[in-house]
Design a protein around this motif. Structure first.
Motif, mmCIF file in Angstrom:
data_model
loop_
_atom_site.group_PDB
_atom_site.id
_atom_site.type_symbol
_atom_site.label_atom_id
_atom_site.label_comp_id
_atom_site.label_asym_id
_atom_site.label_seq_id
_atom_site.Cartn_x
_atom_site.Cartn_y
_atom_site.Cartn_z
ATOM 1 N N VAL A 96 48.127 40.955 31.267
ATOM 2 C CA VAL A 96 48.646 41.622 32.466
ATOM 3 C C VAL A 96 49.211 40.615 33.472
ATOM 4 O O VAL A 96 48.533 39.656 33.852
ATOM 5 N N LEU A 97 50.442 40.866 33.861
ATOM 6 C CA LEU A 97 51.016 40.162 35.017
ATOM 7 C C LEU A 97 51.223 41.228 36.077
ATOM 8 O O LEU A 97 52.003 42.153 35.891
ATOM 9 N N CYS A 98 50.481 41.091 37.186
ATOM 10 C CA CYS A 98 50.461 42.171 38.164
ATOM 11 C C CYS A 98 50.900 41.669 39.527
ATOM 12 O O CYS A 98 50.500 40.594 39.970
ATOM 13 N N PRO A 113 37.873 38.082 28.287
ATOM 14 C CA PRO A 113 38.246 36.692 28.588
ATOM 15 C C PRO A 113 39.434 36.188 27.774
ATOM 16 O O PRO A 113 40.071 35.214 28.149
ATOM 17 N N HIS A 114 39.733 36.837 26.647
ATOM 18 C CA HIS A 114 40.874 36.375 25.844
ATOM 19 C C HIS A 114 42.200 36.851 26.433
ATOM 20 O O HIS A 114 43.253 36.382 26.037
ATOM 21 N N LEU A 115 42.129 37.776 27.375
ATOM 22 C CA LEU A 115 43.371 38.281 27.963
ATOM 23 C C LEU A 115 43.832 37.396 29.113
ATOM 24 O O LEU A 115 43.015 36.859 29.866
ATOM 25 N N LYS A 116 45.152 37.273 29.226
ATOM 26 C CA LYS A 116 45.732 36.592 30.378
ATOM 27 C C LYS A 116 45.974 37.643 31.452
ATOM 28 O O LYS A 116 46.696 38.624 31.219
ATOM 29 N N VAL A 117 45.353 37.446 32.573
ATOM 30 C CA VAL A 117 45.543 38.378 33.681
ATOM 31 C C VAL A 117 45.934 37.553 34.901
ATOM 32 O O VAL A 117 45.181 36.691 35.351
ATOM 33 N N MET A 118 47.121 37.781 35.385
ATOM 34 C CA MET A 118 47.628 36.937 36.465
ATOM 35 C C MET A 118 48.225 37.789 37.565
ATOM 36 O O MET A 118 48.930 38.757 37.318
ATOM 37 N N CYS A 119 47.911 37.398 38.764
ATOM 38 C CA CYS A 119 48.509 38.064 39.915
ATOM 39 C C CYS A 119 49.742 37.262 40.321
ATOM 40 O O CYS A 119 49.702 36.033 40.370
#
Lengths: 350, 350, 350, 350
Positions: A96-98, A113-119
């Motif tokens: 997710v890029l939010c 934890p394996h997901l990339k989540v970036m604001c």
């Protein structure tokens, strides 16, 4: 053939459409495969600009995130829904890029934890900020001590920002959050707030009073390690968008965008010498958004670290909320080193 | 008590009055004791501004220079007469500070080696030019190779400069002479001209044609040591006075006044960011004129060297005249190392 | 699906590789389908960076341009061969985007009027130059009269540019041709040269003498309509790449890049205030190259006009060659209104 | 003959000597007739620089102010004594120009309404500040709302400022008092403080702790009319003296000295483009001090109004003291519209 990140775009408003186009045309390692919008006008735009490039269009977010092979989603919908959308995407196993803010997603993100989540704090991807950070990191200014940073937008005479204030979280959360994020980047994300003071004005939009918001605000944040940040945000600028940051150290200082300019033209006439200023933040940060898309794609594909941690995005919002509270209540808020409040004055508005 | 240089001012027009005031009020080691003007309006001004300070007023130059105890004269009269006045002053044993040009006085000056005779190239006294010169002298830019220098004035829509052209010597002699003098200062006064080319326009004052003069002109001077100077002069600037000089060396370059500004104010408004520019050269060089007065007084009293030699003033005018000739005739003029002409093209104006 | 221009890249050196990448990744309406290079190192680079994206690689130019479905070619090979390659491409019915110079292709191009043939003067695609042109076109500076324009590169201490001078055509053809093209753009491409003068130095590369070239050169071009252009080119800059253009009109002036800067960072330290400058032209003009690729693709696909005519590219080279001749021979060259030479001086080098 | 103000100079330290010289040589309507210093080194300087010009020297202040015919005194002695000296001078019937601060003299001054008593806030006499004020006054920026103003000095690595802190009143009183005075000028001197917050650091001089002072400090002052001022003072600048002021209005903003510069020289070298910055405030404000001397003399002679009221000087010191108290105690101080304190937090330093 090259492996590309299959990504979907949620929301095709002003910023959402830019994210979609950037992932479609300016991110070689990504493939925009889907896009969602509930808005008919945005959908019409997508039929012309996205669909012919093989992008599948949706009017239902939940359906879109189940598209076969989808790996990631960029969320640019209304602030009120994108936290929920981000959580759903993570549950679906999507990176997710939010767009900011993203305050509520931390626990969910921790479960994946394996997901990339970036604001999307785009300034982290701006060449000038990166150059300033490198110079600071190389010791050019000694020990960084003070940050002064502002997010100042060109005045929009419409009522847009009055209604926007109903749910934006207030100017410190909506605007200064960028400057706060820069502070965490330049000062280190482990800094702890010691004290917060803030002041605001309603100089051009007195109706903001109904949502307890302001069109100009200033705040100072003191940290437990002795560093201090001074923020200013405004929606009143006549000349255009002016984001300026100053990092002051014991042996020098760095400024970013001290002389705002739209391009390299100067006009010499009877008035003197004039240069124009970008009207909007995209005029200043377009290339940073492109870099963000590319680096996000690379991090997802290569499982490498993102340049900013989700936790920091949350911390930035928290500090913004502290400033907003100090502003609205007219108090100075103090925290102990554990982050607990130790005193505040509920001064009646005199 | 302190010994002061007793000086007289000849000519009280715009620049003459400034010289008078500078010697009267801003030159501690000088005492303005006399002033001459044939003009009744100037005389009226002097009765108010000079006489009450003990300055004796004259309408006859010859009488003034015989005033008891007079040691020096500053000449700011019309160009047409100041050469003659300078010679008379020298014969009277007076030191002379004369507005440019001063082409004809060399032989007389040589007969009075004890006298200080200086032509007022005010830029030699400007702090910024001196700083640039020092930086060059310290080797900061390697070997200086190219000078680009301009004297550009704010457009005066009156006909003043048309009639002025009748006797000014032409724009290269009247305006670029300052840039040529700077070239002699930065490149060394022993440089010899090898070739000269020049071009001009009458963009805003076509009537200048009757005096073979131009409102914009550009010329290149090549010297025998391989250095090159590129000059531009103009009376067409909409924004104000803009004198810029660039000294380009093998390892760096220096600019003086690359960003003209009237003061330290910037105005940010709907048009962008604007700063004003001085309307006249005195707005740019006022402090240089004050320094000039003080250093001239000191040189006369202490019998020390002046910062510029009279011979250079003459050389600057000669180079200006070469450029003007190349401009008017539409030819390239070439000189041998002895300074003699070796070829020229009398191309008919096509 | 979207129709895309199938394009091939010839030459994968520094600039050729950039063109290839721009058409591959940053030109939504183009598809890079082939690339040619005779160089094994460049080929190795292409195997990693182009082939995985479906680009077919060639070591034979003639074979490549026959690839099925190919519509256009971008030529970035060595100057010595790209004229020939451009002609071959046109005979094959391909649109051509060719790096400058492109002097010999006019007659061939005329035989294929349906083909888009464009010489890559990237500054025509730069946002700042376009803004300056628009401002001029709107009358902001009155009647444009004078252009001063420079192409100045950071000094490369290797011998590269000495050998390069063997076939580059000389600094005016190789460097100032950009400034000349800008002159044709801003003054109108129908202007006729009246007179040309030029001067040069070998300040840091004396060995350039063997190819009659220079590391710094200045020239003035007078046109028959009275306008004048003053060009400066240099390979000696210590600080970086500095392309500056000034358009001076009867009521104002415009500058482009008067204050060169790499980014928006200023460093305040014991030395004062410092900003960096781009090391190379690509640091200044990267986005212009991207715009060029996109507009070329659009013009080919939509059969719309290109922003610059091939004839102008030839004219720019011709004026550059005139300046170079004036420089090398030490003469002033004059042309009549029909473009014929009317006089010149073959002054022996004294 | 011209009537001149007979003035004496008290104190011949760094600033005192400058005042003496300015009244001696650069104030046509004043005559420096006496000077006092208790310091033998300063006296030696005066014997060379003042006495030969007819200035009578004293080592006793009380004697000096009784000198026959004396009309005024300029006080540049140590802060600790100049209040007392100012009072004595007023009792003697002398006009007084006193270096800041001057907090205690109001009642005495009120008893001598015919005397001119002015505290030396030199920025009020600076051409740029005056131009900014005029532009604001003409409505160029709409309604002025926010001031951001800083007084930042070049770092002095000696211990001078540690001991100086013993009696300076603290950085807000000593440094920011200038910015506060500007605020009173730009916002109007009738504005009333509503709330004050302040933060400080000891980044380069930890020993300042013994005097409860700081080397960097920031504070925000909110006024009852809704305007806000943000002050920053520092003694840590590596690059030089940098006083910047920004006046932000509803329709534009004005900056003063946003790009500090020592002169008009830029040096282009391998580091990029560099300009120097004045090392001291006198390098920035010299001409303002000269204007101050001249306007003070004129006001005394002509009995005209001074550009700043003594009451404002006191008010500026009071606001500085409020900021200093908020800083030292770590509290936010709030006042009601009558200027009385309504609440404060005595938060224990955590």
């Amino acid at each position: 053939m090259v492996q590309k990140l299959k990504i979907a775009a949620a929301g095709l408003g002003r910023m959402g459409a830019r994210h979609a186009i950037n992932f479609l045309h300016r991110t070689p390692r990504a493939e925009l495969v889907a896009a969602f919008t509930p808005d008919s006008k945005e959908l019409a735009w997508a039929r012309i600009n996205l669909e012919p490039h093989g992008v599948k269009l949706y009017t239902n977010y939940d359906e879109m995130i189940k598209q076969e092979g989808l790996q990631a989603v960029v969320i640019g919908t209304a602030t009120s829904v994108h936290a929920e959308e981000a959580i759903k995407a993570m549950h679906q196993g999507l990176h997710v890029l939010c767009e900011k803010p993203l305050s509520t997603n931390i626990p969910v993100a921790l479960k994946h934890p394996h997901l990339k989540v970036m604001c999307g704090f785009s300034r982290r991807f701006d060449e000038s900020y990166r150059d300033a950070w490198d110079k600071m990191d190389r010791g050019l200014i000694g020990r960084p001590t003070i940050i002064r940073s502002q997010t100042c937008d060109k005045h929009d005479p419409s009522d847009f920002f009055v209604e926007y204030a109903a749910w934006s979280g207030g100017v410190f959360v909506d605007m200064s959050v960028h400057d706060i994020d820069l502070t965490l980047w330049f000062f280190g994300d482990d800094i702890q707030v010691k004290s917060v003071s803030a002041y605001g004005m309603r100089a051009v939009q007195p109706e903001l009073a109904k949502y307890d918001d302001y069109d100009n605000a200033m705040g100072i944040v003191e940290f437990w390690n002795g560093k201090v940040a001074n923020f200013y945000c405004s929606r009143m600028m006549a000349h255009g968008q002016e984001d300026v940051t100053e990092i002051i150290g014991t042996e020098g200082k760095l400024t970013v965008n001290g002389n705002p300019q739209k391009n390299f033209v100067n006009y010499y006439g009877p008035q003197g010498v004039t240069r124009e200023v970008p009207a909007h933040y995209y005029g200043r940060f377009e290339q940073a958004f492109v870099a963000e898309a590319n680096e996000f794609a690379a991090a997802c594909l290569d499982n490498t670290a993102l340049p900013l941690k989700l936790r920091n995005a949350v911390k930035a919002v928290e500090i913004g909320a502290l400033l907003q509270e100090a502003l609205v209540k007219g108090i100075q808020i103090r925290l102990n080193e554990a982050g607990q409040r130790v005193s505040e004055v509920s001064a009646s508005k005199l």
